[in-house]
Every structure is written in structure tokens, then in C-alpha cells.
Design a protein around this motif. Structure first.
Motif, PDB file in Angstrom:
ATOM      1  N   GLN A   4       0.902  -1.236  -0.132  1.00 10.62           N
ATOM      2  CA  GLN A   4       0.063   0.157  -0.031  1.00 10.62           C
ATOM      3  C   GLN A   4       1.014   1.084  -0.013  1.00 10.62           C
ATOM      4  OE1 GLN A   4      -2.988  -0.803  -0.469  1.00 10.62           O
ATOM      5  NE2 GLN A   4      -4.203   1.315  -0.095  1.00 10.62           N
ATOM      6  N   GLU A   5       1.863   1.324   0.923  1.00  8.66           N
ATOM      7  CA  GLU A   5       2.870   2.269   0.873  1.00  8.66           C
ATOM      8  C   GLU A   5       3.516   2.718  -0.719  1.00  8.66           C
ATOM      9  OE1 GLU A   5       6.981   3.703   3.111  1.00  8.66           O
ATOM     10  OE2 GLU A   5       6.060   1.953   3.516  1.00  8.66           O
ATOM     11  N   LYS A   6       3.926   1.585  -1.180  1.00  6.36           N
ATOM     12  CA  LYS A   6       4.447   1.611  -2.682  1.00  6.36           C
ATOM     13  C   LYS A   6       3.511   2.378  -3.626  1.00  6.36           C
ATOM     14  CE  LYS A   6       7.371   1.058  -6.100  1.00  6.36           C
ATOM     15  NZ  LYS A   6       8.429   1.968  -6.586  1.00  6.36           N
ATOM     16  N   LEU A   7       2.191   1.783  -3.343  1.00  6.99           N
ATOM     17  CA  LEU A   7       0.919   2.109  -4.195  1.00  6.99           C
ATOM     18  C   LEU A   7       0.862   3.746  -4.172  1.00  6.99           C
ATOM     19  CD1 LEU A   7      -0.967   1.239  -6.546  1.00  6.99           C
ATOM     20  CD2 LEU A   7      -2.401   0.541  -4.579  1.00  6.99           C
ATOM     21  N   THR A   8       0.884   4.006  -2.966  1.00  9.02           N
ATOM     22  CA  THR A   8       0.730   5.555  -2.624  1.00  9.02           C
ATOM     23  C   THR A   8       1.764   6.315  -3.227  1.00  9.02           C
ATOM     24  OG1 THR A   8      -0.559   5.092  -0.447  1.00  9.02           O
ATOM     25  CG2 THR A   8       0.377   7.230  -0.747  1.00  9.02           C
ATOM     26  N   GLN A   9       2.869   5.891  -3.246  1.00  3.14           N
ATOM     27  CA  GLN A   9       4.120   6.619  -4.025  1.00  3.14           C
ATOM     28  C   GLN A   9       4.018   6.495  -5.488  1.00  3.14           C
ATOM     29  OE1 GLN A   9       7.945   4.547  -3.706  1.00  3.14           O
ATOM     30  NE2 GLN A   9       9.146   6.583  -3.514  1.00  3.14           N
ATOM     31  N   LEU A  10       3.430   5.481  -6.056  1.00  2.34           N
ATOM     32  CA  LEU A  10       3.596   5.430  -7.523  1.00  2.34           C
ATOM     33  C   LEU A  10       2.255   6.219  -7.817  1.00  2.34           C
ATOM     34  CD1 LEU A  10       3.339   1.478  -7.828  1.00  2.34           C
ATOM     35  CD2 LEU A  10       5.170   3.440  -8.939  1.00  2.34           C
ATOM     36  N   VAL A  11       0.979   6.553  -7.057  1.00  3.71           N
ATOM     37  CA  VAL A  11       0.039   7.293  -7.361  1.00  3.71           C
ATOM     38  C   VAL A  11       0.608   8.812  -7.595  1.00  3.71           C
ATOM     39  CG1 VAL A  11      -2.272   8.370  -6.732  1.00  3.71           C
ATOM     40  CG2 VAL A  11      -1.901   5.944  -6.523  1.00  3.71           C
ATOM     41  N   GLU A  12       1.445   9.318  -6.672  1.00  5.29           N
ATOM     42  CA  GLU A  12       2.014  10.432  -6.548  1.00  5.29           C
ATOM     43  C   GLU A  12       3.219  10.766  -7.704  1.00  5.29           C
ATOM     44  OE1 GLU A  12       3.850  10.847  -2.604  1.00  5.29           O
ATOM     45  OE2 GLU A  12       1.944  10.987  -1.541  1.00  5.29           O
ATOM     46  N   GLN A  13       3.719   9.531  -8.056  1.00  2.45           N
ATOM     47  CA  GLN A  13       4.755   9.774  -9.278  1.00  2.45           C
ATOM     48  C   GLN A  13       4.080  10.059 -10.496  1.00  2.45           C
ATOM     49  OE1 GLN A  13       7.040   6.201  -7.898  1.00  2.45           O
ATOM     50  NE2 GLN A  13       8.810   7.489  -7.370  1.00  2.45           N
ATOM     51  N   THR A  14       3.005   9.012 -10.544  1.00  5.23           N
ATOM     52  CA  THR A  14       2.149   9.044 -11.726  1.00  5.23           C
ATOM     53  C   THR A  14       1.559  10.486 -12.016  1.00  5.23           C
ATOM     54  OG1 THR A  14       1.822   6.734 -11.464  1.00  5.23           O
ATOM     55  CG2 THR A  14       0.438   7.799 -13.344  1.00  5.23           C
ATOM     56  N   GLN A  15       1.037  11.095 -10.963  1.00  6.59           N
ATOM     57  CA  GLN A  15       0.292  12.331 -11.111  1.00  6.59           C
ATOM     58  C   GLN A  15       1.688  13.289 -11.792  1.00  6.59           C
ATOM     59  OE1 GLN A  15      -2.071  14.137  -8.105  1.00  6.59           O
ATOM     60  NE2 GLN A  15      -1.463  12.240  -6.852  1.00  6.59           N
ATOM     61  N   GLU A  16       2.753  13.478 -11.069  1.00  3.92           N
ATOM     62  CA  GLU A  16       3.846  14.235 -11.473  1.00  3.92           C
ATOM     63  C   GLU A  16       4.198  13.911 -13.030  1.00  3.92           C
ATOM     64  OE1 GLU A  16       4.964  16.942 -10.078  1.00  3.92           O
ATOM     65  OE2 GLU A  16       3.336  16.224  -8.548  1.00  3.92           O
ATOM     66  N   ILE A  17       4.137  12.745 -13.707  1.00  3.19           N
ATOM     67  CA  ILE A  17       4.424  12.242 -14.820  1.00  3.19           C
ATOM     68  C   ILE A  17       3.371  12.983 -15.721  1.00  3.19           C
ATOM     69  CG2 ILE A  17       4.801  10.517 -16.642  1.00  3.19           C
ATOM     70  CD1 ILE A  17       6.107   9.115 -14.202  1.00  3.19           C
ATOM     71  N   ALA A  18       2.044  12.549 -15.455  1.00  2.00           N
ATOM     72  CA  ALA A  18       0.963  13.153 -16.163  1.00  2.00           C
ATOM     73  C   ALA A  18       0.955  14.652 -16.133  1.00  2.00           C
ATOM     74  CB  ALA A  18      -0.517  12.648 -15.459  1.00  2.00           C
ATOM     75  N   LYS A  19       1.255  15.164 -15.131  1.00  2.00           N
ATOM     76  CA  LYS A  19       1.291  16.782 -15.263  1.00  2.00           C
ATOM     77  C   LYS A  19       2.334  17.305 -16.217  1.00  2.00           C
ATOM     78  CE  LYS A  19      -0.844  17.360 -10.694  1.00  2.00           C
ATOM     79  NZ  LYS A  19      -0.495  17.829  -9.349  1.00  2.00           N
ATOM     80  N   GLU A  20       3.465  16.591 -16.084  1.00  2.00           N
ATOM     81  CA  GLU A  20       4.636  17.004 -16.842  1.00  2.00           C
ATOM     82  C   GLU A  20       4.358  17.075 -18.369  1.00  2.00           C
ATOM     83  OE1 GLU A  20       8.241  15.353 -15.272  1.00  2.00           O
ATOM     84  OE2 GLU A  20       8.039  16.399 -13.233  1.00  2.00           O
ATOM     85  N   VAL A  21       3.864  15.838 -18.664  1.00  2.00           N
ATOM     86  CA  VAL A  21       3.634  15.425 -20.100  1.00  2.00           C
ATOM     87  C   VAL A  21       2.441  16.330 -20.487  1.00  2.00           C
ATOM     88  CG1 VAL A  21       2.903  13.728 -21.469  1.00  2.00           C
ATOM     89  CG2 VAL A  21       4.429  13.324 -19.919  1.00  2.00           C
ATOM     90  N   GLY A  22       1.447  16.780 -19.810  1.00  2.00           N
ATOM     91  CA  GLY A  22       0.324  17.525 -20.023  1.00  2.00           C
ATOM     92  C   GLY A  22       0.789  18.754 -20.270  1.00  2.00           C
ATOM     93  N   ALA A  23       1.799  19.460 -19.711  1.00  6.01           N
ATOM     94  CA  ALA A  23       2.446  20.683 -20.011  1.00  6.01           C
ATOM     95  C   ALA A  23       3.195  20.728 -21.402  1.00  6.01           C
ATOM     96  CB  ALA A  23       3.519  21.147 -18.744  1.00  6.01           C
ATOM     97  N   PHE A  24       3.853  19.642 -21.631  1.00  6.45           N
ATOM     98  CA  PHE A  24       4.277  19.318 -23.013  1.00  6.45           C
ATOM     99  C   PHE A  24       3.115  19.434 -24.032  1.00  6.45           C
ATOM    100  CE2 PHE A  24       4.776  16.153 -26.329  1.00  6.45           C
ATOM    101  CZ  PHE A  24       5.888  16.818 -27.188  1.00  6.45           C
ATOM    102  N   ILE A  25       2.087  18.809 -23.824  1.00 11.60           N
ATOM    103  CA  ILE A  25       0.996  18.863 -24.811  1.00 11.60           C
ATOM    104  C   ILE A  25       0.456  20.130 -25.039  1.00 11.60           C
ATOM    105  CG2 ILE A  25      -1.292  17.935 -25.137  1.00 11.60           C
ATOM    106  CD1 ILE A  25      -0.277  15.468 -23.749  1.00 11.60           C
TER     107      ILE A  25
END
Length: 267
Positions: A4-25
Motif C-alpha cells: 500500500q505504501e508503494k502504491l501511494t508513492q506510485l500514485v504521486e509519481q504518476t500524477q507528476e508524470i501526467a502533469k509534466e507530459v500535459g505541460a508538453f502537450i
């Protein structure tokens, strides 16, 4: 297995990736030209932006969870993982993007075997990041979201997606629309299934249905709806909505009546 701890971390990291790629788009849209559009098939459009966005996502996700495979729209990486697989639509709403209609999103989900365990949808122009992990509720920009409390179809706004290249079932589709127009507040077609699902999750609409979709169109949004207290099924009321190409999502209260309307024409 992912804790669960790793999944929480993955959610946070995935959000950052999505936002950065969104900025590129978002940046690329400022000088995008229709001449840069490619055709994968009839009305099935893609651009260098989709491809580069997917490459960026795959590269970043490969670093944070090396054992996971990928299901991707543009085929950047098609390696299947034994247990974990990322399901990615780098730019859901490509036609909107091409025509500069500001409804398009980055959609990223993670599956553990057949179960959705993580979903992130970043709506690029509204800067809204919807996300959920299995058992953890659903959020938009760190605020908890819940589905609408509308009790029936007559109090509901329904979203859908119009067919744009597979017209074999168009008569069923149009008959369904006609019926729903007479039973609801109305129909909306935003042009991004990922966004449609998140709007159900956040109570902006009460339901969404569409056929001929792919897993990467719906995986992240489906989990977000479920974690927001909603219901997601296929047209028959079963669970084959990620890969079955037919999806119905709702606030739960209208689901039985929603399916009843669909089954008049699709049963």
C-alpha cells in the motif's frame, strides 16, 4: 507484490508524470499545425505530439516500476508484464487537440493481473488531475470527489461518445440516444472518454456510455469512478468493460435503469 505504501508513492509519481507530459502537450498546442496530422485509419488521427507524449510517459514509468509491462495506444512499448501492466493513452481526445477544442487528457492506469489498482487522468487545459488507487477513494487536485446523488434518469445528465469510424451499429446507437434524450436532462459529447469518466466520478454528470473503446481509453477513468462511489459495467451489467469495448459508468443509483434503456437496443 506492491505494498500500500508503494502504491501511494506510485500514485504521486504518476500524477507528476501526467502533469509534466500535459505541460508538453499544452505547449505544443500553441503552435500545432493540422499539416502534422497522420491517419492511422479512417478518422483515426494521430500526431507527433501523441507519439512523443507516450514516449515520455513510458520512459518515466519504466524507471519507477521496472517489472511492469505496457499496453499503449501508439505502440511505443508493447512488452507485457507477468503481473503488472501500465495502460496508457498519452492524449485522449486527439481530434479535439487537433481542432483546438480544449477537452483532452493524459490517461494512465496500472493493472495488477486483471485488477485496476491505480488511475490518473490529467485534463490538460483545466489543470485538473483526477486520481485514485484501489481502496483509497478518488480525488481531483487533492480534493476528495464523489459521484452525484441524483436518484433517477430524469434528474441525470448523460455523456457519450459518437462513433467516428465503425458505423455498423450506428442505428442502435442513434435509437439509444433518442430514448435517453426523452428520459434525462440531456446528452453531452465531450470528445474524451477519460474526461467523461472523471466527470461522472466528480458528480458533474450522472452517467456515461460508449462502445468501440479500447482499454487505454477507459482503464484509469473506470477506477476513478469506482473509487468515487460509482458503478462501472459493460452493457450487459458484467465486468468486461476494460477490454470488452463497451462501457457504462454511473453514480450507481441510475445504473439499473440506464442498463434497461441500453438493453432495449443492445440486448
Amino acid at each position: 507484490m506492491i505494498t500500500q505504501e508503494k502504491l501511494t508513492q506510485l500514485v504521486e509519481q504518476t500524477q507528476e508524470i501526467a502533469k509534466e507530459v500535459g505541460a508538453f502537450i499544452r505547449k505544443e498546442r500553441q503552435h500545432f499545425s493540422v499539416e502534422k496530422v497522420e491517419h492511422k485509419g479512417f478518422n483515426d488521427l494521430v500526431s507527433y505530439v501523441d507519439k512523443e507524449a507516450e514516449r515520455q510517459i513510458v520512459d518515466r514509468l519504466s524507471l519507477i516500476l521496472p517489472e511492469a509491462g505496457f499496453i499503449t495506444e501508439e505502440g511505443t512499448n508493447t512488452t507485457k508484464g507477468e503481473v503488472y501492466n501500465w495502460v496508457i493513452d498519452p492524449l485522449d481526445g486527439t481530434t479535439n487537440f487537433i481542432h483546438n477544442i480544449p477537452v483532452f487528457a493524459v490517461s494512465i492506469a496500472l493493472m495488477e493481473n486483471e485488477d485496476l489498482i491505480l488511475g490518473v487522468v490529467y485534463e490538460v487545459n483545466r489543470h485538473e488531475c483526477f486520481y485514485a488507487m484501489k481502496g483509497g477513494g478518488a480525488y481531483c487536485n487533492d480534493t476528495r470527489i464523489k459521484v452525484s446523488t441524483a436518484p433517477d434518469l430524469s434528474a441525470s445528465l448523460i455523456a457519450t461518445g459518437f462513433p467516428y469510424y465503425n458505423f455498423e451499429l450506428i442505428d442502435k446507437y442513434l435509437a439509444t440516444m433518442k430514448s435517453l434524450m426523452q428520459k434525462t436532462h440531456g446528452l453531452r459529447r465531450l470528445g474524451s472518454a477519460a474526461v467523461d469518466l472523471c466527470y461522472v466520478a466528480s458528480g458533474r454528470t450522472e452517467g456515461f456510455f460508449e462502445y468501440n473503446l479500447n482499454s487505454y481509453d477507459v482503464a484509469a477513468g473506470a477506477l476513478i469512478v469506482q473509487e468515487a462511489g460509482g458503478m462501472v459495467t459493460d452493457f450487459e451489467g458484467g465486468n468486461d468493460f476494460v477490454f470488452g469495448r463497451k462501457i457504462v459508468a454511473s453514480n450507481g443509483k441510475i445504473h439499473a435503469d440506464f442498463l434497461k434503456v441500453l438493453n432495449e437496443f443492445w440486448g
